[in-house]
Design an enzyme around this catalytic site. Structure first.
Site, PDB file in Angstrom:
ATOM      1  N   ASP A 142       0.719  -1.103   0.086  1.00  0.00           N
ATOM      2  CA  ASP A 142      -0.088  -0.016   0.102  1.00  0.00           C
ATOM      3  C   ASP A 142       0.896   1.227   0.071  1.00  0.00           C
ATOM      4  O   ASP A 142       2.284   1.253  -0.266  1.00  0.00           O
ATOM      5  CB  ASP A 142      -0.908  -0.105   1.134  1.00  0.00           C
ATOM      6  CG  ASP A 142      -2.266   0.731   1.129  1.00  0.00           C
ATOM      7  OD1 ASP A 142      -2.431   1.875   0.890  1.00  0.00           O
ATOM      8  OD2 ASP A 142      -3.414  -0.058   0.612  1.00  0.00           O
ATOM      9  N   ASP A 193      -6.105   4.746  -5.908  1.00  0.00           N
ATOM     10  CA  ASP A 193      -6.654   5.418  -4.736  1.00  0.00           C
ATOM     11  C   ASP A 193      -6.900   6.950  -5.129  1.00  0.00           C
ATOM     12  O   ASP A 193      -6.452   7.427  -6.132  1.00  0.00           O
ATOM     13  CB  ASP A 193      -5.969   5.466  -3.379  1.00  0.00           C
ATOM     14  CG  ASP A 193      -6.638   5.522  -2.130  1.00  0.00           C
ATOM     15  OD1 ASP A 193      -7.738   6.049  -2.027  1.00  0.00           O
ATOM     16  OD2 ASP A 193      -6.049   5.295  -1.047  1.00  0.00           O
ATOM     17  N   ASN A 231      -7.837  10.320  -2.836  1.00  0.00           N
ATOM     18  CA  ASN A 231      -8.055  10.693  -1.179  1.00  0.00           C
ATOM     19  C   ASN A 231      -8.044  12.209  -1.073  1.00  0.00           C
ATOM     20  O   ASN A 231      -7.863  12.868  -0.101  1.00  0.00           O
ATOM     21  CB  ASN A 231      -6.726  10.529  -0.742  1.00  0.00           C
ATOM     22  CG  ASN A 231      -6.631   9.012  -0.265  1.00  0.00           C
ATOM     23  OD1 ASN A 231      -7.653   8.162   0.361  1.00  0.00           O
ATOM     24  ND2 ASN A 231      -5.523   8.199  -0.405  1.00  0.00           N
ATOM     25  N   CYS A 250     -10.527   2.800  -5.440  1.00  0.00           N
ATOM     26  CA  CYS A 250     -10.787   3.270  -3.734  1.00  0.00           C
ATOM     27  C   CYS A 250     -10.709   4.724  -3.821  1.00  0.00           C
ATOM     28  O   CYS A 250      -9.966   5.330  -4.813  1.00  0.00           O
ATOM     29  CB  CYS A 250      -9.213   2.541  -3.208  1.00  0.00           C
ATOM     30  SG  CYS A 250      -9.198   3.201  -1.368  1.00  0.00           S
ATOM     31  N   ASP A 296     -12.799   2.768   4.410  1.00  0.00           N
ATOM     32  CA  ASP A 296     -11.729   2.786   5.260  1.00  0.00           C
ATOM     33  C   ASP A 296     -12.060   2.088   6.648  1.00  0.00           C
ATOM     34  O   ASP A 296     -11.226   2.147   7.559  1.00  0.00           O
ATOM     35  CB  ASP A 296     -11.223   4.074   5.287  1.00  0.00           C
ATOM     36  CG  ASP A 296      -9.980   4.349   4.166  1.00  0.00           C
ATOM     37  OD1 ASP A 296      -9.992   3.360   3.416  1.00  0.00           O
ATOM     38  OD2 ASP A 296      -9.595   5.519   4.262  1.00  0.00           O
TER      39      ASP A 296
HETATM   40  C1  DGJ Z   1      -7.074   5.415   1.884  1.00  0.00           C
HETATM   41  C2  DGJ Z   1      -7.368   3.835   1.521  1.00  0.00           C
HETATM   42  O1  DGJ Z   1      -8.531   3.785   1.571  1.00  0.00           O
HETATM   43  C3  DGJ Z   1      -6.539   3.168   2.459  1.00  0.00           C
HETATM   44  O2  DGJ Z   1      -6.852   1.989   2.392  1.00  0.00           O
HETATM   45  C4  DGJ Z   1      -5.120   3.261   2.313  1.00  0.00           C
HETATM   46  O3  DGJ Z   1      -4.753   2.972   0.978  1.00  0.00           O
HETATM   47  C5  DGJ Z   1      -4.648   4.888   2.444  1.00  0.00           C
HETATM   48  N1  DGJ Z   1      -5.702   5.556   1.695  1.00  0.00           N
HETATM   49  C6  DGJ Z   1      -3.203   4.980   1.989  1.00  0.00           C
HETATM   50  O4  DGJ Z   1      -2.896   6.562   2.038  1.00  0.00           O
END
Ligand code: DGJ
Length: 729
Positions: free
Chosen positions: A366, A478, A480, A526, A548
């Protein structure tokens, strides 16, 4: 033929196995919506619409001829702004003269075999069910704007898809201020709405509310389909249950800003308009240019179970693509919750070794593997392995993991960049930031401007480079942060309203290019967990990390909510440590296993900390998951308990398509003292066949469905049980 045109009545009829959809070209050429619901015969469904005096409403007729006619009270297939229909509208266009009215009337239609596709956007495809397409063209003659309404009919699946294409057939520019995918009207009845709201770590919480007069808006302006409001809404009869009652699903196949408006109007009619969010949207449509909206997946069914099953089938068979569509998904170990950013090669290899011993099939590395990435303040954008953590390089780590007999998967977050990165230092204008303002940060990072060609190309080359260089068979992609200051430094200011959608057109193309070039790679979507869990993403990534929040008890409600629209095979679910890192809750390993088995299965904890007993249990869980995976992923889901404050357990059951096997799960969330034992009636079995229950006793399917099954007393912290129901003979 699932699509017919009846010349005498000017009706267009779409039929699926159990449903019918009717529209009609009326005397002024407007395309009226007549009916969507359970199948009926040849009836012309215009008869229930009574004629009243609507003299006070907008009327395109000469009023002296017909005071009853009004667009403001008529059910329509696609509705326009500025022409006397004051309800929520599907399109708002402004012409070069500043006028903002366009009214669309029927021009022609065609019926085609097969399913239409939408250029540049994900859409449901025909995988042998022999879909049909209806295209109805409407025109606004004064402005020379055409709209093609697309309908895809999947007879066997009880699915109808819709999308629209807006064409500027004139010489002047037209500005689209709103361009939705469809309008659906429910002119009669009383309806509840079920929508799926949430937040980071608590996605897709179902909420059922009766519609009240006014407009309900389910939307996201976060540049992602969002943790907050999933682009899926159900309208159901007030009395509808899991087993019966008319239920409609409206699912937008899109991953960016979206909006679904549901209006209960002055005459108690319901109108649903869904599509791209119009907030900040402004699209320049040049002469001869076309604009395609995202697709909507509609279904109508008797009861919520059936409705969900319709979506599960269509997503599994006609949305998801590629080698992993229907095949086994590797059981994986992800190092995120085991190490976070703090690891080295030795630590990773020790986890991998243990994983192999337990029967795990893939190791996923990850966040934190690349240069300067020791926390979430730096590094995004520079996808070069960190030689401090991995002194022998990524290649050597992968080789060692492969030598153990494990596959290797890698985490990336390609759409993002940290200010503290070489990429940002070299190309600050590649980030989405508003001029002359401090950028709006989220998780200390910025989003790249994917609407720029060079950013798109850079990302393709970077990801393709990684996949070519290393033996990577899985990518966790991902995302975020939400998109806030969506401003592209390469787009002229009047066209900034296009950037958010152009971002997604580019993202979909990027995914399309990568999945074509690397067909053996399994992509898992994700976005801070399940912030981009939608049918659009599922067209490219067969599975999505659901949340998460890995706490098994929180996951019960997250996965329950997710199950209304999405099949278990799309739900990324892992067993994590106890106490859980997000909630601090302690749960038994068995419970965590049972909950994670209702998705794609994996582990996300430091395996070296487990007792021998736990290791043995994990070996059993993996064997068990592989055995039941086809039932869970292909079977029909029955939600046996409702989500409510008074519920003290959650029970759910999967039944294989041939009804010969079933898996029944229960988790007791609040054990009660001296209470009646938990008793559930099973569903979906063959009534006259005999089933073995966990190999313990044999009984008729009808008995299990009518008489039910009584669980033994389950006590302690969140106990759980999984039963095997197998047809004998
Ligand atoms: C958010 C993801 O949902 C987590 O599982 C992980 O990959 C983190 N980001 C890593 O920064």
């Amino acid at each position: 033929m699932s699509i017919r045109y009846i010349e005498e009545t000017k009706q267009l009829i779409l039929e699926t196995k159990n449903t019918a959809y009717q529209m009609k070209i009326d005397e002024l050429g407007y395309l009226q919506h007549l009916y969507y619901g359970p199948k009926l015969g040849q009836n012309d469904m215009s008869y229930p619409f009574r004629i009243y005096d609507h003299g006070f409403s907008g009327n395109p007729y000469d009023m002296r001829q017909n005071r009853a006619y009004s667009l403001d009270s008529m059910s329509q297939e696609y509705t326009s702004f500025g022409v006397g229909d004051f309800r929520v509208t599907s399109i708002r266009a402004s012409c070069s003269d500043g006028s903002r009215c366009a009214e669309f009337r029927y021009e022609e239609h065609e019926i085609l075999d097969g399913k239409y596709a939408i250029p540049g956007l994900p859409s449901v495809y025909d995988s042998g069910q022999i879909a049909q397409t209806l295209i109805v063209t409407l025109i606004d003659k004064p402005a020379n704007i055409r709209i093609k309404l697309y309908y895809g009919v999947f007879e066997e699946l009880d699915i109808i898809t819709r999308a629209a294409e807006i064409i500027n057939a004139g010489y002047e520019i037209v500005w689209l201020r709103k361009a939705c995918s469809m309008c659906l009207e429910l002119p009669f009845g009383e309806w509840d709405m079920i929508h799926f709201h949430g937040r980071h770590c608590m996605e897709r919480q179902p909420e059922r509310v009766p519609l009240f007069h006014g407009v309900h808006s389910i939307s996201s302006g976060r540049g992602m389909s969002s943790h907050q409001h999933n682009p899926f809404v159900i309208l159901c009869d007030r009395e509808a249950t899991e087993d019966s009652g008319v239920c409609y699903g409206v699912m937008l196949m899109y991953s960016g800003n979206h909006k679904t408006e549901i209006e209960l109007d002055q005459f108690d009619c319901v109108r649903v308009v869904t599509g791209l969010s119009d907030d900040r949207f402004r699209w320049e449509l040049a002469s001869e240019a076309s604009f395609f909206t995202p697709e909507v997946i509609l279904s109508c069914a008797d009861g919520l179970t059936e409705l969900s099953y319709n979506y599960h089938r269509v997503i599994r068979h006609n949305v998801v693509r590629g080698e992993y569509k229907l095949s086994h998904r590797p059981v994986l170990i992800n190092n995120w919750e085991a190490t976070y950013f703090d690891f080295n090669e030795e630590k990773l290899l020790s986890i991998a070794e243990k994983a192999k011993e337990l029967g795990i099939e893939m190791f996923v590395l990850d966040d934190g593997w690349f240069k300067n990435r020791n926390d979430d303040n730096a590094g995004l954008g520079d996808w070069i392995p960190d030689t401090r953590k991995l002194p022998n390089g990524l290649e050597s780590l992968i080789a060692k993991i492969n030598d153990m007999g494990l596959r290797f998967g890698l985490w990336i977050e390609p759409e993002m960049v940290n200010e503290d990165s070489d990429l940002y230092r070299a190309h600050p204008d590649w980030a989405l930031t508003a001029p002359n303002r401090a950028p709006m940060m989220a998780r200390n990072q910025l989003a790249l401007d994917l609407s720029r060609r060079e950013v798109h190309e850079y990302l393709f080359q970077t990801i393709a480079g990684l996949l070519e260089k290393y033996n990577i068979t899985y990518i966790k992609w991902d995302f975020n942060r939400p998109l806030a200051d969506v401003y592209s430094h390469s787009t002229p200011s009047p066209r900034q309203g296009e950037v958010a959608h152009r971002y997604y057109l580019s993202l979909y193309r990027l995914y399309e290019r990568l999945t074509k070039a690397f067909p053996h790679v399994l992509f898992e979507g994700c976005a801070g967990g399940g912030g981009r869990f939608d049918a659009g993403m599922l067209h490219y990534s067969p599975q999505i990390w659901c949340s998460d929040n890995t706490d098994a008890i929180s996951r019960l409600t997250i996965q329950y909510g997710t199950s209304f629209g999405y099949p278990a095979s799309t739900v990324g679910a892992h067993v994590s440590a106890s106490p859980n890192h997000q909630t601090g809750r302690k749960t038994p390993l068995r419970t965590r296993g049972i909950v994670a088995m209702s998705g794609t299965f994996g582990y996300e904890l430091d395996l070296s900390l487990l007792s021998d007993e736990d290791c043995e249990e994990i070996k059993e869980q993996i064997k068990r998951f592989k055995e039941i995976e086809p039932i869970v992923h292909d079977g029909k889901l029955y939600r046996l308990s409702k989500l409510s404050d008074s519920a003290h357990y959650m029970a759910w059951q999967f039944v294989s398509p041939d009804q010969s096997r079933s898996v029944l799960n229960i988790v007791v969330t609040n054990p009660l003292a001296n209470s009646a034992p938990v008793h559930v009636n099973l569903k979906g079995l063959l009534p006259d066949e005999i089933y073995s229950v966990n190999g313990e006793f044999e009984v008729l399917g009808s008995a299990l469905m009518q008489g039910g099954y009584t669980f033994p007393r389950l006590t302690g912290d969140y106990p759980a049980m999984q039963l095997d129901i197998v047809k004998i003979g």
